[in-house]
Design a protein around this motif. Structure first.
Motif, mmCIF file in Angstrom:
data_model
loop_
_atom_site.group_PDB
_atom_site.id
_atom_site.type_symbol
_atom_site.label_atom_id
_atom_site.label_comp_id
_atom_site.label_asym_id
_atom_site.label_seq_id
_atom_site.Cartn_x
_atom_site.Cartn_y
_atom_site.Cartn_z
ATOM 1 N N ARG A 260 0.842 -1.305 -0.039
ATOM 2 C CA ARG A 260 -0.186 0.120 0.053
ATOM 3 C C ARG A 260 0.646 1.087 0.136
ATOM 4 O O ARG A 260 0.383 2.236 -0.660
ATOM 5 C CB ARG A 260 -1.044 -0.081 1.190
ATOM 6 N N GLN B 189 -4.740 0.428 5.377
ATOM 7 C CA GLN B 189 -5.186 -0.615 4.608
ATOM 8 C C GLN B 189 -6.839 -0.502 4.258
ATOM 9 O O GLN B 189 -7.275 -0.728 3.277
ATOM 10 C CB GLN B 189 -4.613 -1.860 5.202
ATOM 11 N N VAL C 91 -0.925 -5.357 9.445
ATOM 12 C CA VAL C 91 -2.262 -4.937 10.112
ATOM 13 C C VAL C 91 -2.523 -5.340 11.363
ATOM 14 O O VAL C 91 -2.266 -6.636 11.630
ATOM 15 C CB VAL C 91 -3.211 -5.209 9.248
#
Lengths: 372, 323, 559
Positions: C367, C434, C458
């Protein structure tokens, strides 16, 4: 984690740091003045007095400002796409060709306001075309845009010199310059415009191009922050992979951005050729393109910042002329030195004061840093 | 024979014209090979030329003039180094700034100190690097072809000209045969490799930048106290940029640099000679076309239409320690 | 297994070591770290780290991305200085201010990203920094002889005059190892050495490491791959969030135990989902081949289909072509050959925008690099890839109010915190970044969603949320193609599992496939049925190889 990435309040980033950099440049300039045995404070007085002290001076200041706005915007637009357009010098020079062709073709037949749009488009198109070649070579052949635009500056000097000597020079004249435009090829001076409305203004070369420059600022602002193209330009300039991911056409962005940049630089010719000189002459760009780099840097590539930085450089130009008159030992070359120092301190060494400021302003910052 | 005579004269003039290019080009080579892009060659040359002109005029010594040129040029190089290496600033911007400062200050100080419109005083021959006549010049002149080449092209130049031609093999040797050269080439390609090998990237680059300063000093001194007899305003007239073009054209290699600089010098000499003369078929060649040719050639080369010129990988990128 | 032939001098000076006999030197660790701390700003990268590394052993350091492994090793190599703590090398207290010092006390490092000069020869790279005099010739000659000796001793054969840029990655890594050995390294640190290697190259590397250990070298292996730890190390230390969780003997631990230590909880990724109900075919990839700039095939003749209402997972060790496969399907790179069919229409042009028009959405695996422009505020990131849509404005201009409004809605829907559309993407936590990407892609209601590493970096809460949303999407009749290097994630989400190895799809397994079976396929062993399903089989294989090599070497040595 370098000091560059540390967060500072906006006013420090956009206000205090440029001011400190400017102060450093002026301080060194002051030392130079001392070195040649003159009083720096007196020099500052004449600089300010000459540029802002009377209405004619202000007119001249804004006339120079106009040039810097155009070249500054040119550098800024390219910078938003992560590119370094060092070719503003050549683009502005070649832009004059467009203006001249429009004026020579039309000035016999129509009033200035009919010539004007053609001259404007001519300036932009020729400037854009001159930037398009390096852009194309960067996009399709991978040649580094910094080097090619430098080379194109020099090629433009030769090209324009050739055209002036062989094509535009008047028979019987020794001067390598085009014929002087008639009324139909001259932009009205601001003092004339003011006169139409009954306002008395001292005469100066300040002309309608200044308004065009301000409109160009609005145009660039809208382009960069309000349009799809601007969004693509900024995305490409910040994160190329993200631009690919978003399906943007990179070659297209490079070429279009550079053409806009070159077009803006080309518009500078409007001020010089159609506004002030009313003819095409040799080397009228003399560094405006390069100073545009400093203007864009100091102005943080934002139109408002660019206007302010342009005024500053306009003051230096005009005040410097006055200074040279009042203090003959300080020739106009002083201004070139000061420009150099401003470029050095505000551009190349822009982060010099940052670490200290970061220490002052972020004694205990509780935000999380980036991943270690 | 007339054509041969012309060729000899043109070549001789090309040698003279290519010398400042050679010094400046090699100067740029050291800097850019170490990863510091330098478009301030012009400014350093100008500063050097001015210093040489001033000091030679005041002291009457060409050698002190040369020394002054080197010192001033190193000073400007260190400013560029500080901005580019320590401050990790934009190297292009710094180069532009150096050019402005040098152009402004030399003219300003020249006028303030000597009041001759930016010129330094006319130097007597004793305060210049004079032309040296090599041994046997007169005796071999009669030999066909080789004689004039020796007597008119090789002989009869100032010491600095010979120095510039020595500088080429010397640079080659330094670059490819010494520890310093190995590290220099490495730091311009992958500073991380140099850093992890326990060598200071900044120190390497500073040393390179100082050498750039020294060589630009030579280039400047040549202009003001060898080729001419004094400094005049903006006397470099873009030579620093032609040298930069030559560097690109030479693909950042020392021996190629000789070829590129001589080619550009030759084009310049031909341009001067052709001025106003009619050539068969082509007619008159505009001076401007000859002037633009080095830049056009460089652009064409950069675009990969004739070979490919790839700069050192890390040039222009400030080094930050990172994983 | 432990050979007691540590005849070489230990370190450059034996002052601190009471080096009487083997038994004694065994006790003086090659490296002892006490209370090492390192902060970057307010963030602890390393917190109170203690570590003992026995001489002549291979010591693994394992942990998730960002656990602080690389920082710790950089401190040991003098790249960073610790804020606090003590370093002992061979029993002697050392401060390591720079890499020069690290090299001097016998520490060598093979960096994750090779520190090689591409247009230099192997020889030039090896001597860089240790040229042995101001002229090169002597040092180069010496290095040439030394390389030959090292090549004989450790089977590290390489052409000393080859340019680095012409060498394959595996050989480049070998140059790095040679560099360290040439500098007299007795302690060798390898940072994620197999990330760029094919499994075959990795096995070869492990063999070399085994030999180096048996010659008395100490090796520190940093990795996040459990397989490697089990295959090659003697001891393993686990790091988590900048702290040292503990050290264990490899022979006394298991993959499960290490995994639990790494993440600090039971790795329980059971997502509740019903059976899939695949309907029409949405994505079809046929004979797709992707080639990199150097002409190496990264994706080789890959074909598969994804239907509406199912999640197809692609399992594989990182670097086996999954990333390139996804990028080709997403239109970010051009495939050399093969076709991609979306909703029945063939599309070949590499144009990510065109893919989106055809109903594809893409959550990229990285990302930071691709999925976000981290300097832009959330609202501007919310139109990335959709900048041409009519609802964001007519003609040339963007409708900022519409964008803002939609960003606010998306942020609420995906529970992004803080729900501030003006905040720069860089200032959100990993999980929330995310979610921003997922919101942007999933809210488009695409027919097919490509998802790469959806939960990398995450936190747990966000992982559950993301998994739930993906299942919901599947149940709503969408097609999902999932790529993840987390086998657990693949197993718990996918309805069908494709395994990728060396650019090829080596097999397909149903949702219930065992971890062991998939693991073997990921290691390039085509038909697991023949190998039995012993979980440690791959580790054993590697050891066998090492033993064989040793036997061979022993034979050679006696001649």
């Amino acid at each position: 984690m370098s000091a560059q990435s540390e967060k500072l309040p906006r006013w420090v980033d956009y206000g205090l740091i440029p001011l400190l950099n400017l102060a450093a440049a002026l301080l060194v300039s002051g030392l130079v003045v001392l070195l040649i045995g003159e009083n720096p404070l007196e020099a500052v007085y004449w600089l300010v007095q000459g540029s802002l002290g009377y209405s004619e001076g202000i007119g001249f200041t804004l006339y120079y400002t106009t040039n810097f706005i155009f070249t500054g915007l040119a550098v800024a637009v390219a910078a938003h796409a992560g590119m370094f357009n060092i070719g503003g010098e050549g683009q502005a020079y070649v832009g004059g060709l467009g203006v001249t062709l429009a004026c020579l073709a039309l000035d016999h037949y129509v009033p200035w306001y009919v010539t004007f749009p053609f001259a404007l488009i001519g300036a932009a198109v020729f400037g854009a075309a001159w930037a398009a070649i390096p852009a194309y070579l960067q996009a399709k052949r991978g040649s580094h845009i910094v080097i090619t635009t430098i080379m194109f500056n020099f090629i433009s000097y030769s090209l324009m010199a050739y055209l002036l000597v062989r094509v535009f020079k008047q028979p019987g004249s020794m001067q390598p310059e085009s014929r002087t435009f008639l009324e139909g090829g001259r932009l009205p001076f601001i003092h004339d415009v003011a006169g139409w409305f009954g306002i008395e203004m001292a005469s100066s070369p300040l002309n309608l191009s200044f308004v065009v420059a301000l409109l160009a600022c609005v145009f660039v602002w809208a382009l960069i922050w309000r349009t799809r193209l601007g969004y693509a330009i900024r995305t490409f300039g910040t994160n190329q992979d993200a631009a690919v991911y978003a399906g943007m056409n990179l070659s297209r962005i490079i070429i279009i951005t550079m053409m806009i940049s070159g077009g803006l630089a080309g518009l500078m010719a409007l001020n010089e050729v159609m506004g002030a000189q009313n003819r095409l002459l040799l080397d009228y760009v003399t560094g405006y393109g390069f100073v545009g780099i400093a203007v864009a840097l100091m102005g943080r590539s934002h139109p408002v910042g660019i206007i302010m930085a342009s005024i500053l450089f306009g003051m230096l130009y005009q005040g410097g002329a006055e200074l040279a008159f009042e203090m003959p030992k300080i020739t106009r070359d002083m201004i070139i030195s000061i420009q150099g120092l401003v470029i050095l301190f505000a551009g190349a060494m822009e982060h010099m004061f940052r670490p200290a400021l970061v220490r002052i302003f972020t004694s205990r910052h509780d935000d999380l840093g980036q991943e270690a | 024979m007339d054509f041969f005579q012309t060729l000899i004269l043109t070549t001789d003039s090309a040698v003279r014209l290519s010398v400042p290019l050679l010094f400046a080009c090699l100067a740029g080579l050291y800097s850019e090979r170490s990863g510091v892009v330098d478009i301030g060659l012009e400014g350093k040359m100008l500063g050097g030329a001015f210093a040489a002109g001033c000091v030679a005029a005041v002291t009457g010594s060409a050698w002190l003039g040369l020394l002054a040129a080197i010192l001033v040029s190193i000073g400007l190089a260190l400013v560029h180094g500080f901005a580019s290496i320590t401050q990790r600033g934009n190297q292009i911007v710094s180069g532009v700034a150096i050019n402005f400062v040098a152009s402004g200050l030399t003219a300003l100080l020249g006028q303030a100190w000597f009041s001759r419109g930016g010129k330094t005083p006319q130097l007597p021959n004793t305060a210049r690097f004079n032309e040296i006549t090599l041994p046997f010049t007169d005796s071999v002149r009669g030999i066909p072809v080789l004689g004039p080449i020796y007597s008119d092209i090789i002989s009869g130049h100032s010491l600095l000209v010979y120095a510039s031609f020595v500088a080429i093999p010397l640079t080659w040797w330094v670059l490819y045969r010494t520890r310093f050269g190995l590290r220099l080439r490495a730091v311009g390609e992958n500073p991380g490799a140099v850093d992890t090998a326990g060598i200071s990237v900044a120190w390497m680059r500073y040393r390179a930048v100082v050498i750039t300063g020294i060589l630009c000093g030579f280039a400047g001194a040549y202009l003001s106290i060898a080729q001419s007899a004094g400094f005049s305003k903006d006397m470099t007239a873009g030579k620093g940029f032609i040298a930069l073009a030559a560097l690109v054209f030479a693909k950042w290699k020392p021996v190629n640099a000789l070829g590129a600089c001589f080619l550009f010098g030759f084009l310049d000499a031909v341009g001067i000679r052709l001025q106003g003369t009619q050539l068969p078929v082509i007619g008159e060649v505009p001076v401007q076309a000859m002037q633009a040719l080095p830049y056009v050639l460089t652009v064409v080369l950069l675009a990969g239409f004739i070979g490919k010129s790839i700069p050192p990988k890390a040039s222009g990128v400030p080094y930050t320690k990172e994983r | 297994m432990h050979l007691d032939e540590k005849t070489k001098a230990q370190g450059n000076d034996g002052t601190g070591a009471k080096s009487a006999g083997d038994g004694q030197s065994e006790r003086v660790p090659a490296i002892r770290l006490v209370g090492i701390e390192k902060r970057f700003g307010p963030v602890y990268a390393n917190k109170n780290i203690d570590l003992n590394v026995a001489k002549g052993s291979i010591h693994g350091i394992i942990g998730e991305n960002g656990a602080g492994k690389s920082t710790l090793m950089s401190i040991l190599y003098g790249f960073y200085q610790a804020d606090d703590g003590e370093i002992y090398v061979n029993g002697k207290r050392e401060t390591i201010p720079d890499s020069q010092k690290a090299i001097a006390i016998g520490i060598g490092m093979v960096h994750q990203h090779f520190m090689l000069v591409d247009n230099f020869s192997v020889l030039e790279n090896v001597v860089l920094g240790v040229e042995g005099g101001s002229l090169l010739q002597k040092g180069v000659d010496k290095a040439r002889a030394e390389l030959k000796r090292l090549a004989d001793e450790y089977e590290l054969n390489i052409d000393p005059d080859a340019l680095i840029q012409d060498l394959p990655v595996g050989l480049q890594q070998r140059v790095e190892i040679l560099k360290a050995l040439y500098r007299g390294a007795d302690i060798l640190i390898l940072d994620e050495p197999t990330g760029v290697l094919t499994p075959a190259e990795a096995d070869h590397l492990f063999r070399i490491l085994g030999q180096l250990r048996d010659q008395g070298k100490t090796i520190l292996l940093i990795t996040h791959k459990l397989r490697e730890i089990m295959a090659i190390t003697d001891e393993v230390s686990v790091m988590r969030r900048g702290e040292m969780v503990g050290s264990v003997h490899t022979s006394e631990t298991s993959v499960e135990q290490l995994a639990e230590m790494m993440v600090g909880r039971h790795v329980l990724l059971n997502v509740e989902k019903g059976p899939s109900n695949p309907t029409r075919e949405v994505l079809s990839v046929e004979n797709l081949t992707v080639t990199d700039k150097r002409g190496v095939d990264l994706v080789k003749d890959v074909s598969f289909k994804v239907c509406a209402g199912e999640i197809v997972g692609i399992a594989g060790v990182s670097g086996n072509g999954q990333s390139e496969l996804m990028e080709a399907i997403a239109g970010m790179i051009t495939a050399r050959s093969g076709s991609i069919t979306i909703n029945g229409e063939v599309t070949t042009k590499a144009d990510a925008l065109d893919r989106r028009h055809r109903g594809m959405a893409h959550v990229p695996e990285d990302r930071h690099r691709t999925g976000l422009v981290t300097k832009f505020p959330a609202k501007e990131n919310m139109i990335l890839g959709y900048q041409d849509q009519k609802k964001y404005g007519e003609g040339l201009f963007l409708d900022l109010t519409a964008i803002l409004k939609e960003t606010q809605d998306f942020m609420v829907d995906f529970d992004v915190r803080p729900p501030d559309p003006h905040l720069k993407a860089a200032n959100f936590s990993g999980g929330n970044q995310q979610k921003l990407v997922l919101a942007r892609e999933m809210e488009r209601d695409p027919d097919i969603l490509l998802v790469g590493q959806p939960t990398r970096g995450v936190d747990i809460g966000a992982i559950e949320f993301i998994h739930k949303r993906l299942i919901e999407m599947r149940d709503a009749g969408k097609a999902i193609l999932l790529v993840s290097v987390e086998l657990d994630e693949i197993r718990s989400l996918s309805d069908r599992i494709l395994v990728m190895f060396d650019g090829k799809i080596v097999g397909e397994r149903p949702a219930g496939a065992s971890e062991q079976e998939l693991g073997l396929m990921m290691a390039g062993i085509d038909d697991p049925s023949e190998m039995g399903s012993d979980p440690m089989v791959s580790a054993e294989l590697a050891r066998d190889n090492t033993d064989e090599a040793l036997v061979e070497m022993a034979k050679g040595g006696k001649e």
